[in-house]
Design a protein around this motif. Structure first.
Motif, PDB file in Angstrom:
ATOM      1  N   ASP A   1       3.607   4.944 -10.009  1.00 62.98           N
ATOM      2  CA  ASP A   1       3.193   5.217 -11.384  1.00 62.98           C
ATOM      3  C   ASP A   1       2.043   6.225 -11.313  1.00 62.98           C
ATOM      4  N   PRO A   2       2.140   7.377 -11.989  1.00 62.67           N
ATOM      5  CA  PRO A   2       1.087   8.397 -11.909  1.00 62.67           C
ATOM      6  C   PRO A   2      -0.302   7.871 -12.265  1.00 62.67           C
ATOM      7  N   ILE A   3      -0.393   6.801 -13.030  1.00 60.46           N
ATOM      8  CA  ILE A   3      -1.692   6.239 -13.407  1.00 60.46           C
ATOM      9  C   ILE A   3      -2.440   5.704 -12.180  1.00 60.46           C
ATOM     10  N   GLU A   4      -1.712   5.429 -11.097  1.00 58.71           N
ATOM     11  CA  GLU A   4      -2.335   4.929  -9.861  1.00 58.71           C
ATOM     12  C   GLU A   4      -3.010   6.029  -9.046  1.00 58.71           C
TER      13      GLU A   4
ATOM     14  N   LEU B   1      -5.659   8.079  -8.881  1.00 58.71           N
ATOM     15  CA  LEU B   1      -6.972   8.209  -9.502  1.00 58.71           C
ATOM     16  C   LEU B   1      -7.826   9.286  -8.839  1.00 58.71           C
TER      17      LEU B   1
ATOM     18  N   ARG C   1      -7.809  14.520  -6.790  1.00 61.57           N
ATOM     19  CA  ARG C   1      -6.691  13.624  -7.066  1.00 61.57           C
ATOM     20  C   ARG C   1      -5.384  14.324  -6.745  1.00 61.57           C
TER      21      ARG C   1
ATOM     22  N   LYS D   1       1.452  13.723  -9.301  1.00 60.98           N
ATOM     23  CA  LYS D   1       2.821  13.388  -8.929  1.00 60.98           C
ATOM     24  C   LYS D   1       3.814  14.497  -9.267  1.00 60.98           C
TER      25      LYS D   1
END
Length: 90
Positions: A23-26, A28, A71, A74
């Motif tokens: 998940d791209p939210i991971e 950071l 960062r 993805k």
């Protein structure tokens, strides 16, 4: 939980893999305690973004200075990197 898997760790480098299912939210913003040189294994459309810079391709070697925020962004498929840690001078 870390968003990657270390496949190989030596005194010289780490081979690290990010799953295509992450998940791209991971992914950071973070910083590391040592400078690093990162090179891609294979080809990819994943990108890296350093603090106060636009995202850039991972298809060229990237130098990340110690304590600089950065960062991974993805792309498609699995990302596999070779990371060389550069120890700070004492």
């Amino acid at each position: 939980m870390i968003p990657y898997k270390d496949l190989e760790i030596t005194d010289s480098y780490i081979i690290r893999e990010f799953s295509e299912n992450i998940d791209p939210i991971e992914l950071l913003w973070h910083r590391d305690d040592e400078s690093r040189i990162v090179e891609i294994i294979g080809n990819t459309d994943w990108q890296i973004q350093l603090d106060n810079q636009l995202p850039s391709s991972l298809n060229d070697r990237i130098f990340i200075p110690r304590h600089e925020f950065h960062r991974v962004i993805k792309g498609t498929g699995t990302l596999k990197l070779k990371i060389y840690k550069i120890q700070a001078d004492s």
